[in-house]
Scaffold this motif. Sequence first.
Motif, short mmCIF file in Angstrom:
data_model
loop_
_atom_site.label_atom_id
_atom_site.label_comp_id
_atom_site.label_asym_id
_atom_site.label_seq_id
_atom_site.Cartn_x
_atom_site.Cartn_y
_atom_site.Cartn_z
N LEU A 75 53.30 24.96 -4.85
CA LEU A 75 53.50 23.51 -4.88
C LEU A 75 54.94 23.15 -4.64
N SER A 76 55.85 23.88 -5.27
CA SER A 76 57.26 23.51 -5.09
C SER A 76 57.71 23.86 -3.68
N ARG A 77 57.06 24.86 -3.08
CA ARG A 77 57.41 25.17 -1.69
C ARG A 77 56.88 24.09 -0.76
N VAL A 78 55.69 23.63 -1.06
CA VAL A 78 55.01 22.66 -0.20
C VAL A 78 55.60 21.27 -0.33
N LYS A 79 56.02 20.93 -1.55
CA LYS A 79 56.48 19.57 -1.78
C LYS A 79 57.72 19.28 -0.96
N GLY A 80 57.75 18.12 -0.39
CA GLY A 80 58.87 17.80 0.47
C GLY A 80 58.55 18.04 1.92
N SER A 81 57.90 19.17 2.23
CA SER A 81 57.56 19.42 3.62
C SER A 81 56.35 18.59 4.04
N GLU A 82 56.26 18.34 5.31
CA GLU A 82 55.16 17.53 5.81
C GLU A 82 53.82 18.25 5.63
N VAL A 83 52.79 17.47 5.36
CA VAL A 83 51.47 18.06 5.12
C VAL A 83 51.01 18.88 6.31
N ASP A 84 51.28 18.36 7.51
CA ASP A 84 50.77 19.03 8.71
C ASP A 84 51.44 20.37 8.96
N SER A 85 52.67 20.49 8.49
CA SER A 85 53.43 21.70 8.81
C SER A 85 53.04 22.87 7.90
N ILE A 86 52.13 22.63 6.98
CA ILE A 86 51.78 23.68 6.04
C ILE A 86 50.62 24.49 6.58
N ASN A 87 50.79 25.80 6.57
CA ASN A 87 49.72 26.65 7.04
C ASN A 87 48.90 27.14 5.85
N LEU A 118 40.91 27.56 -3.57
CA LEU A 118 40.68 27.11 -2.20
C LEU A 118 40.20 25.66 -2.20
N LEU A 119 39.23 25.40 -3.04
CA LEU A 119 38.69 24.06 -3.19
C LEU A 119 39.79 23.06 -3.52
N LYS A 120 40.61 23.45 -4.47
CA LYS A 120 41.68 22.58 -4.92
C LYS A 120 42.64 22.28 -3.77
N MET A 121 42.96 23.31 -3.01
CA MET A 121 43.85 23.10 -1.89
C MET A 121 43.25 22.14 -0.87
N GLN A 122 41.95 22.27 -0.66
CA GLN A 122 41.30 21.36 0.29
C GLN A 122 41.39 19.92 -0.20
N VAL A 123 41.11 19.75 -1.48
CA VAL A 123 41.22 18.39 -2.02
C VAL A 123 42.64 17.87 -1.89
N MET A 124 43.60 18.72 -2.19
CA MET A 124 44.99 18.26 -2.16
C MET A 124 45.47 17.93 -0.75
N GLN A 125 44.86 18.59 0.24
CA GLN A 125 45.22 18.24 1.60
C GLN A 125 44.87 16.78 1.89
N LYS A 126 43.69 16.39 1.44
CA LYS A 126 43.25 15.02 1.68
C LYS A 126 43.85 14.02 0.69
N HIS A 127 44.02 14.46 -0.55
CA HIS A 127 44.49 13.54 -1.60
C HIS A 127 45.60 14.22 -2.40
N PRO A 128 46.80 14.18 -1.86
CA PRO A 128 47.87 15.01 -2.44
C PRO A 128 48.21 14.70 -3.89
N TRP A 129 47.91 13.50 -4.37
CA TRP A 129 48.42 13.12 -5.69
C TRP A 129 47.36 13.08 -6.78
N ILE A 130 46.13 13.39 -6.37
CA ILE A 130 45.04 13.25 -7.33
C ILE A 130 45.24 14.08 -8.60
N PHE A 131 45.52 15.34 -8.42
CA PHE A 131 45.60 16.21 -9.60
C PHE A 131 46.77 15.83 -10.50
N ASP A 132 47.89 15.54 -9.88
CA ASP A 132 49.04 15.11 -10.68
C ASP A 132 48.74 13.82 -11.42
N PHE A 133 48.11 12.90 -10.70
CA PHE A 133 47.80 11.62 -11.32
C PHE A 133 46.90 11.80 -12.53
#
Lengths: 207, 207
Positions: free
Chosen positions: A174-186, A94-109
């Motif tokens: 992640l592969s489902r989310v990638k490409g789609s807009e951040v806002d459209s993700i529930n 959950l925490l990770k998802m929250q971070v990724m909402q604000k900073h989508p590339w941090i973990f990958d980077f």
Amino acid sequence: MFSKFMSLETERRDAIMNAALREFASKGFDEASTNVIAKESGVSKPLMFHYVNNKKDFFLFLYDYCMEILEAEYFSKVDVDEKDLFERLRQTSLLKMQVMQKHPWIFDFIRVATLTDSEAVNNELIERRKRVEKNSLERFYNDIDTSRFRDNLNIEKAKELIFWAVGGYAEKILSRVKGSEVDSINFDDIQNEFDGYLDELRKVYYK
Amino acid sequence: MFSKFMSLETERRDAIMNAALREFASKGFDEASTNVIAKESGVSKPLMFHYVNNKKDFFLFLYDYCMEILEAEYFSKVDVDEKDLFERLRQTSLLKMQVMQKHPWIFDFIRVATLTDSEAVNNELIERRKRVEKNSLERFYNDIDTSRFRDNLNIEKAKELIFWAVGGYAEKILSRVKGSEVDSINFDDIQNEFDGYLDELRKVYYK
DNA sequence: TTAGTATTGACCTAATAGGTAAATGAGATG
DNA sequence: CATCTCATTTACCTATTAGGTCAATACTAA
């Protein structure tokens, strides 16, 4: 060194940083192009270099920046008093998802930076990597209560299998989310779905 | 079209093909460099182009070549009469390892080719991809006997979780194996270790 | 010796890399 | 209005690499 950059208006600074994180995260240091970063952030290349000095310094700056955010918004927030493995997984995810909402590339980077073997930045990363190890995910899963696991299980293997399973779900998301807009993700839906999988895991691994 | 290439002495042909598979697999079509391929295979670039016509044709030729090998040495060898999920996984994994011993880059190459969005080759890959879908891994796991699974499990979720877990182990092995010489790898040990994990999975998912 | 093939050094043009000098634009201050 | 300052860009630099080829060389068989 990056004071000029930091006193830049937030919007533009974020645009540059996000573009850079994304480019570095997906191509690594050597293959990442400063031209692309500039173009993606809607800023001319000379202006970008006016702020970030050069490619290498910028990369290292971003590394430190990401580590600060991870420390503040992720590592420090893990509740180490929660001893149940699945609750802990739920919480960190959950925490990770929250971070990724604000900073989508941090973990990958950070992952790319940690695994890179680019000569240009490797030396400068050596000392910094130790900090990551200290905060390594593994560390967060050592003091786990395993008394509820089924008898006759190999606990270490079981834990590994659980991590892999959860990691597999994460990748699917992640592969489902990638490409789609951040806002459209529930994210609530995702959390519910994830809880479903955690329940299945609990069913099979717990007595 | 590639008759010249195919009538080349095996050793050199394999050197070129392996170098190419590796380069394409790790960088994708666009980013892969024909210079690197030539250098890695110990052949001059003009000679290589004498055989392979051009980058795109070479890539597509490799794709077809890989699919033939996969068909002959993998898909066609799966024993579809084996209905036990874990036996099936054991078998396909063993098979996969055998193929990878002989052709280390095949699976990576096909995956990259399947996921690429490079305009240069995408059109030519469209029809070919259908063949992959027909042979898709999923297809091999539909007619599985689930009667031995614990009651009250969500079978679909359970299957997913098992695949992810096995996939996680596979990745761990791959990262351990990568870099080390092919000959120095003890595949029996790996198979035994894998069996250990399968046993754990059986313990938890089966009654 | 010669015909023919295998092989390569040197080269082509186009693109891109990281990075900068110098000119322009725009606001604030006197 | 004039000037100073800082933000910003146009145009450019050099080096490297891309995919690919030409024309010359090395080698082999007849």
